[in-house]
Design a protein around this motif. Structure first.
Motif, mmCIF file in Angstrom:
data_model
loop_
_atom_site.group_PDB
_atom_site.id
_atom_site.type_symbol
_atom_site.label_atom_id
_atom_site.label_comp_id
_atom_site.label_asym_id
_atom_site.label_seq_id
_atom_site.Cartn_x
_atom_site.Cartn_y
_atom_site.Cartn_z
ATOM 1 N N GLU A 124 0.823 -1.212 0.000
ATOM 2 C CA GLU A 124 0.000 0.000 0.000
ATOM 3 C C GLU A 124 0.856 1.260 0.000
ATOM 4 N N VAL A 125 2.027 1.212 0.628
ATOM 5 C CA VAL A 125 2.922 2.366 0.630
ATOM 6 C C VAL A 125 3.487 2.583 -0.767
ATOM 7 N N VAL A 126 3.907 1.501 -1.415
ATOM 8 C CA VAL A 126 4.450 1.606 -2.773
ATOM 9 C C VAL A 126 3.407 2.158 -3.735
ATOM 10 N N GLU A 127 2.185 1.672 -3.622
ATOM 11 C CA GLU A 127 1.125 2.153 -4.509
ATOM 12 C C GLU A 127 0.896 3.644 -4.324
ATOM 13 N N ARG A 128 1.099 4.135 -3.099
ATOM 14 C CA ARG A 128 0.895 5.567 -2.839
ATOM 15 C C ARG A 128 2.056 6.402 -3.375
ATOM 16 N N VAL A 129 3.305 6.001 -3.056
ATOM 17 C CA VAL A 129 4.442 6.839 -3.442
ATOM 18 C C VAL A 129 4.756 6.740 -4.930
ATOM 19 N N ALA A 131 2.410 6.398 -7.256
ATOM 20 C CA ALA A 131 1.234 6.823 -8.011
ATOM 21 C C ALA A 131 1.528 8.073 -8.838
ATOM 22 N N GLU A 132 0.752 8.251 -9.884
ATOM 23 C CA GLU A 132 0.852 9.479 -10.671
ATOM 24 C C GLU A 132 0.274 10.629 -9.849
ATOM 25 N N PRO A 133 1.000 11.760 -9.724
ATOM 26 C CA PRO A 133 0.457 12.901 -8.987
ATOM 27 C C PRO A 133 -0.908 13.316 -9.528
ATOM 28 N N GLY A 134 -1.848 13.553 -8.634
ATOM 29 C CA GLY A 134 -3.180 13.973 -9.042
ATOM 30 C C GLY A 134 -4.183 12.836 -9.102
ATOM 31 N N VAL A 140 0.539 14.209 -0.710
ATOM 32 C CA VAL A 140 1.631 15.180 -0.654
ATOM 33 C C VAL A 140 2.981 14.494 -0.834
ATOM 34 N N LEU A 141 3.166 13.356 -0.194
ATOM 35 C CA LEU A 141 4.431 12.632 -0.310
ATOM 36 C C LEU A 141 4.676 12.202 -1.750
ATOM 37 N N THR A 142 3.637 11.786 -2.455
ATOM 38 C CA THR A 142 3.744 11.421 -3.867
ATOM 39 C C THR A 142 4.291 12.583 -4.685
ATOM 40 N N VAL A 143 3.713 13.750 -4.483
ATOM 41 C CA VAL A 143 4.109 14.941 -5.239
ATOM 42 C C VAL A 143 5.533 15.347 -4.896
ATOM 43 N N MET A 144 5.855 15.345 -3.608
ATOM 44 C CA MET A 144 7.197 15.747 -3.197
ATOM 45 C C MET A 144 8.260 14.821 -3.771
ATOM 46 N N LEU A 145 8.016 13.526 -3.745
ATOM 47 C CA LEU A 145 8.979 12.578 -4.304
ATOM 48 C C LEU A 145 9.111 12.762 -5.814
ATOM 49 N N PHE A 149 12.571 12.902 -7.473
ATOM 50 C CA PHE A 149 12.972 11.559 -7.850
ATOM 51 C C PHE A 149 12.043 10.949 -8.896
ATOM 52 N N ARG A 150 12.563 9.950 -9.590
ATOM 53 C CA ARG A 150 11.710 9.061 -10.370
ATOM 54 C C ARG A 150 11.468 7.850 -9.488
ATOM 55 N N VAL A 151 10.200 7.521 -9.249
ATOM 56 C CA VAL A 151 9.851 6.435 -8.322
ATOM 57 C C VAL A 151 9.337 5.242 -9.119
ATOM 58 N N GLU A 152 9.926 4.080 -8.892
ATOM 59 C CA GLU A 152 9.519 2.882 -9.617
ATOM 60 C C GLU A 152 9.340 1.713 -8.660
ATOM 61 N N SER A 153 8.307 0.908 -8.875
ATOM 62 C CA SER A 153 8.150 -0.344 -8.147
ATOM 63 C C SER A 153 8.984 -1.385 -8.876
#
Length: 211
Positions: A124-129, A131-134, A140-145, A149-153
């Motif tokens: 669930e944390v990975v899906e949140r961070v 995720a596409e912003p919006g 907020v953490l999604t947008v800040m990262l 950074f580029r975030v990849e699972s």
């Protein structure tokens, strides 16, 4: 970190995701008994491990792992560059759920010193961070990262490696923006990043207090 049984194939892949080069500084958060630590050391990187549990510190010291520097401290509050004695440090860790957000905010706060970070996190944390912003999953953490950074699972840790049936953890990779993307960030209206950084600091402080 999250409690899953040691599996050399999973640990080796975790180390590979960090893309470590010989001599590169690497900071491992919460090494436990050093299962992942051994694979990080095999890359030739300069590995520093941060552990707050004194029993674990004693166990790691007893193993006398060649090339390992061990620091006793709280991974959620430590200065990465200072601990690793390097200006640029790759951060790696198997993070427990309750420390996921505080440590990710630490990565944001210290992003100028973190070219890459690789963490095991709950699904669930990975899906949140990641995720596409919006989107509905973002925050907020999604947008800040995404700004830094580029975030990849990267891959999923098999459920049968966990003590509870059906418990699944995901492994995610956080990669710093390249120079071109960083230039795009600088073209964002000045007040926007400043406001987001203030929001980040406020949320980070609340996460530390457990709010």
């Amino acid at each position: 970190g999250q409690n899953f049984r040691s599996d050399d194939r999973v640990l080796e892949r975790m180390a590979e995701e960090a893309l470590l080069r010989p001599g590169e500084a690497c900071l491992e958060l919460g090494p436990g008994l050093g299962h992942l630590t051994r694979f990080l050391l095999e890359t030739g990187a300069k590995v520093t491990a941060v552990e707050r549990d004194r029993d674990m510190v004693k166990a790691l010291n007893a193993q006398k792992l060649e090339g390992l520097t061990l620091v006793e401290g709280n991974a959620a509050e430590i200065d990465f560059a200072k601990a690793a004695q390097a200006d640029q440090v790759v951060v790696v860790g198997n993070l427990p759920y309750h420390l996921s957000s505080p440590i990710l905010f630490e990565v944001l706060d210290q992003a100028d010193h973190v070219p890459r970070a690789v963490f095991t996190l709950q699904k669930e944390v990975v899906e949140r961070v990641a995720a596409e912003p919006g989107t509905r999953e973002s925050g907020v953490l999604t947008v800040m990262l995404a700004l830094r950074f580029r975030v990849e699972s990267a891959f999923e840790v098999p459920a049968d490696l966990f003590p509870k049936k059906g418990s699944v953890s995901w492994y995610t990779k956080v990669v710093q923006l390249d120079l071109e993307a960083q230039g795009q960030l600088e073209r964002v209206p000045g007040q926007v990043p400043q406001r987001l950084r203030r929001a980040s600091r406020t949320i980070h402080a609340a996460a530390r207090r457990g709010v």
